[in-house]
Structure formats: structure tokens, C-alpha cells
Design an enzyme around this catalytic site. Structure first.
Site, PDB file in Angstrom:
ATOM      1  N   CYS A 170       0.890  -1.282  -0.154  1.00 49.87           N
ATOM      2  CA  CYS A 170       0.203  -0.008   0.020  1.00 49.87           C
ATOM      3  C   CYS A 170       0.772   1.147   0.101  1.00 49.87           C
ATOM      4  O   CYS A 170       0.117   2.273  -0.006  1.00 49.87           O
ATOM      5  CB  CYS A 170      -0.992   0.035   1.212  1.00 49.87           C
ATOM      6  SG  CYS A 170      -1.908  -1.280   1.091  1.00 49.87           S
ATOM      7  N   HIS A 310      -2.046   8.216   5.965  1.00 49.51           N
ATOM      8  CA  HIS A 310      -2.391   6.769   5.437  1.00 49.51           C
ATOM      9  C   HIS A 310      -3.865   6.560   5.562  1.00 49.51           C
ATOM     10  O   HIS A 310      -4.540   6.201   5.122  1.00 49.51           O
ATOM     11  CB  HIS A 310      -1.617   5.979   5.919  1.00 49.51           C
ATOM     12  CG  HIS A 310      -1.499   4.640   5.240  1.00 49.51           C
ATOM     13  ND1 HIS A 310      -1.266   4.477   3.729  1.00 49.51           N
ATOM     14  CD2 HIS A 310      -1.656   3.247   5.566  1.00 49.51           C
ATOM     15  CE1 HIS A 310      -1.614   3.151   3.459  1.00 49.51           C
ATOM     16  NE2 HIS A 310      -1.734   2.502   4.279  1.00 49.51           N
ATOM     17  N   GLU A 321      -0.445   5.218  13.450  1.00 46.87           N
ATOM     18  CA  GLU A 321       0.089   6.333  12.541  1.00 46.87           C
ATOM     19  C   GLU A 321      -0.306   7.489  13.329  1.00 46.87           C
ATOM     20  O   GLU A 321       0.733   8.331  13.561  1.00 46.87           O
ATOM     21  CB  GLU A 321      -0.805   6.417  11.478  1.00 46.87           C
ATOM     22  CG  GLU A 321      -0.272   7.532  10.484  1.00 46.87           C
ATOM     23  CD  GLU A 321      -1.099   7.547   9.284  1.00 46.87           C
ATOM     24  OE1 GLU A 321      -0.675   8.462   8.210  1.00 46.87           O
ATOM     25  OE2 GLU A 321      -2.135   6.997   8.783  1.00 46.87           O
ATOM     26  N   LYS A 339      -9.317   8.693   2.781  1.00 49.76           N
ATOM     27  CA  LYS A 339      -9.999   7.185   2.493  1.00 49.76           C
ATOM     28  C   LYS A 339     -11.508   7.050   2.861  1.00 49.76           C
ATOM     29  O   LYS A 339     -12.086   6.297   2.849  1.00 49.76           O
ATOM     30  CB  LYS A 339      -9.213   6.200   3.249  1.00 49.76           C
ATOM     31  CG  LYS A 339      -7.714   6.036   2.397  1.00 49.76           C
ATOM     32  CD  LYS A 339      -7.003   4.758   3.011  1.00 49.76           C
ATOM     33  CE  LYS A 339      -5.754   4.467   2.107  1.00 49.76           C
ATOM     34  NZ  LYS A 339      -4.816   5.729   2.407  1.00 49.76           N
ATOM     35  N   HIS A 344      -9.815   2.514   0.373  1.00 50.13           N
ATOM     36  CA  HIS A 344      -8.515   2.068   0.208  1.00 50.13           C
ATOM     37  C   HIS A 344      -8.161   1.525  -0.925  1.00 50.13           C
ATOM     38  O   HIS A 344      -8.483   0.224  -1.183  1.00 50.13           O
ATOM     39  CB  HIS A 344      -8.165   1.393   1.415  1.00 50.13           C
ATOM     40  CG  HIS A 344      -6.515   1.197   1.570  1.00 50.13           C
ATOM     41  ND1 HIS A 344      -5.527   1.849   0.752  1.00 50.13           N
ATOM     42  CD2 HIS A 344      -5.926   0.254   2.329  1.00 50.13           C
ATOM     43  CE1 HIS A 344      -4.383   1.462   1.183  1.00 50.13           C
ATOM     44  NE2 HIS A 344      -4.579   0.605   2.260  1.00 50.13           N
ATOM     45  N   PHE A 403       1.896  -3.617   3.776  1.00 50.01           N
ATOM     46  CA  PHE A 403       2.300  -4.864   4.445  1.00 50.01           C
ATOM     47  C   PHE A 403       3.742  -5.338   4.182  1.00 50.01           C
ATOM     48  O   PHE A 403       4.371  -4.784   3.170  1.00 50.01           O
ATOM     49  CB  PHE A 403       1.489  -5.983   3.711  1.00 50.01           C
ATOM     50  CG  PHE A 403       0.020  -6.142   4.252  1.00 50.01           C
ATOM     51  CD1 PHE A 403      -0.498  -5.333   5.405  1.00 50.01           C
ATOM     52  CD2 PHE A 403      -0.907  -6.952   3.676  1.00 50.01           C
ATOM     53  CE1 PHE A 403      -1.581  -5.424   5.529  1.00 50.01           C
ATOM     54  CE2 PHE A 403      -2.339  -6.927   4.033  1.00 50.01           C
ATOM     55  CZ  PHE A 403      -2.640  -6.297   5.040  1.00 50.01           C
TER      56      PHE A 403
END
Length: 415
Positions: A170, A310, A321, A339, A344, A403
């Protein structure tokens, strides 16, 4: 005249073109309008997903690849490449550059794409099982391979410089833009077409994310399903999308009188080296990337006005975050996650958010975080909700995490 943030030792890559295909709208203007309004998640129910807990996704509304590419050409590409090419065509046109006259050997392409042609793969695998190997398309491999995201853009514009795909989950779109800036800095090219794309809305992939517990299960109110930083968040909404930026060295863009949206002035990357899917709760790796981007841009934490987070709307990631932002930047910058509107889009997310960050700088408008009704009390940030903010914005940080502990951060500054 140079703005107050222009530093003598800083390398600035000028953003001279933007193209966006997102669940907020088809094209940059429509996407920016939807994100600015922050009305809620643009999600739709999918019959093929009826047997899983999360049976809804975010698609690009009204996107017709035939209209952009023609019927014959559109059928040669996976959905991820169709979205990417549409965004790239818009971005190159927006830049004012002419592919018919530029020196293609000095034009590079760097695209973030983690999964490749997911829809093609699933469709052809089903055909193999149902009808046998002779019914599998001879175009399967070029439609499937992740590297073709860059390859097709290179072919579209006669770009013969370095051509590559970055795959950092991502964080891929952000990694691509940072890599593109480094190519300009090195002198390997004069123009880079960069960004990210993903079209992962297949039954197997959505089921995989659902089985991990990563997706929102708010099936009774899908428009409010993606809730970044909200106390009641329960996961992200899977989405497709693409965004493309045209980058040039700042001095080259100014010399030709280009319209510059913003500057990519800093980039940092790191790895958590911690866990396949979970972020390091101590944020050590992510902090390395954020601090590296600030150093590269020659700005201090106190100079950051806004963070385009993010912000996936998952419990652990948003909390982690938030600790990162507060720990490195304090509570001064306004924070937004788009988002809540777009869902996402995985590898495309960082590119979409970089484009939004550029528009935030260009228009001095910080968009809201959709669906944020009650800020998680553990999050010590000023997260913009309900309505956007008109305010001077000079420095924006755009975070992306993936990831494998992949961390990538951009610093964008006003042109």
C-alpha cells in the site's frame, strides 16, 4: 519570487501534470470535488461478494474505458491498466508537454502496482477451470504482469527512458513518486510520468482481506463504512483507482513556463522489520522514513502545516499512525485521511494522496476526513472533520505504509 520554503540545498521536483481516477470521481476535477466535499464513502454492493462479511467496495463511478481508449484497445488491458492509462493521458495533457515533440529517451515512467492484473487473472482462471486451457486468452501474461503498468504507459507516450514498477504494497504509489524524483535528481531523465494504480475488487482478493479482518463490516450503512480515526472504525473499504503525476526539475518547468501545482521536496523510506501485516507499535521504522523525508526537504517538524495521513480506518493502523505523527510532528499540523471518501485503493492510494496534497497546496484548502463523528480519544491529533479548512499551507507530509512493514513518506511544498 521564491517562496519562504525554498531552500538552497533542496532538490525540488515540480508537479506539472495531474490525472486522477478515483471513487470520488472520474478525472482530477471530479475527484478533487468529491474529496473536498467529504460527503462519505462512495461504496456499492457487489452481488458476487454476497457470501462474505464485507459485500461492498468502492469503484470509479462512470468510468468507461472504451470512451478513453477505444473498444479494440480497451479490451487489451486489465482494469488496473485501463484506469492508469486514463489517468496518465489526463496528466500528460495537463502538463502541457507534447509527446509528439519531446525526446522520448529523456522521459521515464515509474508506477506503483502491487497486485497486477487481478481481474484478468481471476477471469482467466475461471475460464481455465470451466472450459480448459485452450480457452485461456493469449493476452493473459501481458495483461496480468505487474510490470506492464509501466510498460503500457511507456508505449502510450513513446517514453524510452527508465521504466519500472515499484511494489511496496500500500506504499507503492508513494514509493514510485519518490523513486521518480530520484531519477530526476540523478540526471537520468528530464520528465517522469509517475503514480500508482490498482483494481483489486475480485471475489478472491476481497475475500482474503475480509478473512484477515481488515475490512469494514458496516453493511447496513456502507456510505459511512470507512471511518478514519473515528472511535467506531472497524476496517477499510476495498477500492480501485489510479493517479498519475508528471514531474520535472523545477528549473526546467519554470523555464518553459509550465503551470506548477506543487513541489515534491522530500522523500523517505524504511522498513519496520517487525511483522508481515501489523505495524510496529513503537513506530520506529515509520519514524525513520518520516524524519528522512523532513531532512531531505530541509524542513523542520514545526514547519509542517498538514499531514495527508495513510488513515486506513483500521483499529491498529490508525492508532499507530497517530502515535507516529504526534511523536515526530507534535499536535500542530492539521491531519486528513481521504479514505473516508475513496476507500483504500492499495497501491494507488499513495499516488492519489500525493495528488490531493498537491491540490491542497495549490488551493490552500485542507479537505475533511469523511465519516469522522467522534475522534478516538487515544488519538492526540487535530483531525479535520465535517468541513474542510481554508488556510495558508506551505508544507504537507503524505504518509503511506504497507504490508511487510513498508514505509514511504513524501514532503510536498508550495510552488
Amino acid at each position: 519570487m521564491p517562496g519562504r520554503n525554498r531552500r538552497r540545498g533542496r532538490f525540488e521536483a515540480a508537479i506539472t501534470g495531474l490525472g486522477m481516477m478515483t471513487p470520488a470521481g472520474t478525472g482530477t476535477a471530479a475527484s478533487w470535488k468529491g474529496i473536498r466535499q467529504g460527503a462519505g464513502t462512495e461504496a456499492v454492493k457487489v452481488p458476487e461478494l454476497a457470501d462474505i462479511a464485507a459485500d461492498f467496495v468502492c469503484r470509479v463511478p462512470g468510468f468507461d474505458p472504451v470512451e478513453v481508449l477505444g473498444r479494440r484497445r480497451a479490451g487489451q488491458f486489465d482494469r488496473s491498466s485501463q484506469l492508469l492509462l486514463a489517468a496518465a493521458i489526463e496528466a500528460v495533457a495537463d502538463s502541457g508537454l507534447d509527446p509528439q515533440t519531446w525526446d522520448g529517451a529523456r522521459v521515464a515512467v515509474v508506477i506503483g502496482n502491487g497486485i497486477g492484473g487481478a481481474q484478468t487473472w481471476e477471469t482467466q482462471h475461471r475460464r481455465l477451470l470451466d472450459s480448459g486451457s485452450r480457452r485461456v486468452s493469449p493476452r493473459l501474461i501481458p495483461m496480468l504482469s505487474a510490470n506492464m503498468a509501466a510498460g503500457y504507459v511507456s508505449m502510450e507516450f513513446g517514453a524510452q527512458g527508465p521504466s519500472m514498477v515499484t511494489a511496496t504494497a500500500c506504499a507503492s504509489g508513494t514509493t514510485a513518486i519518490g523513486t521518480a524524483r530520484e531519477l530526476l535528481r540523478s540526471g537520468a531523465c528530464d520528465v517522469v510520468i509517475t503514480g500508482g494504480t490498482e483494481a483489486p475488487l475480485t471475489p478472491s482478493l476481497v475475500s482474503g482481506f475480509s478473512q484477515m479482518g481488515a475490512l469494514s463490516k458496516r453493511t447496513d450503512d456502507i456510505r459511512a463504512a470507512s471511518r478514519p480515526f473515528d472511535a467506531d472504525r472497524d476496517g477499510f473499504v476495498a477500492a480501485e483507482g489510479a493517479a498519475v503525476l508528471v514531474l520535472e526539475r523545477a528549473e526546467d518547468a519554470r523555464a518553459r513556463g509550465a503551470g506548477i501545482r506543487a513541489m515534491v521536496s522530500g522523500y523517505g523510506a524504511s522498513a519496520d522489520a517487525y511483522h508481515p501485516t501489523a505495524p510496529d507499535p513503537e513506530c520506529k521504522g515509520a519514524a525513520l522514513a518520516l524524519r528522512a523525508a523532513l531532512r531531505d526537504a530541509d524542513v523542520t517538524a514545526q514547519e509542517v502545516d498538514h499531514v495527508n495521513a495513510h488513515g486506513t480506518a483500521t483499529l491498529i493502523n490508525d492508532a499507530t499512525e497517530a502515535r507516529l505523527i504526534h511523536g515526530v510532528l507534535g499536535d500542530r499540523p492539521l491531519v486528513t485521511s481521504v479514505k473516508g471518501v475513496t476507500g483504500h485503493s492499495l497501491s494507488a492510494a499513495g499516488a492519489i494522496e500525493a495528488a490531493v496534497s498537491a491540490l491542497t497546496l495549490a488551493e490552500s484548502f485542507v479537505p475533511p476526513t469523511a465519516n469522522l463523528e467522534s475522534l478516538d480519544p487515544e488519538i492526540e491529533l487535530e483531525v479535520v472533520a465535517k468541513e474542510g479548512r481554508w488556510m495558508p499551507v506551505e508544507v504537507v507530509v503524505s504518509n503511506s505504509f504497507g504490508f511487510g512493514g513498508q514505509n514511504a513518506v513524501l514532503v510536498l511544498t508550495r510552488a
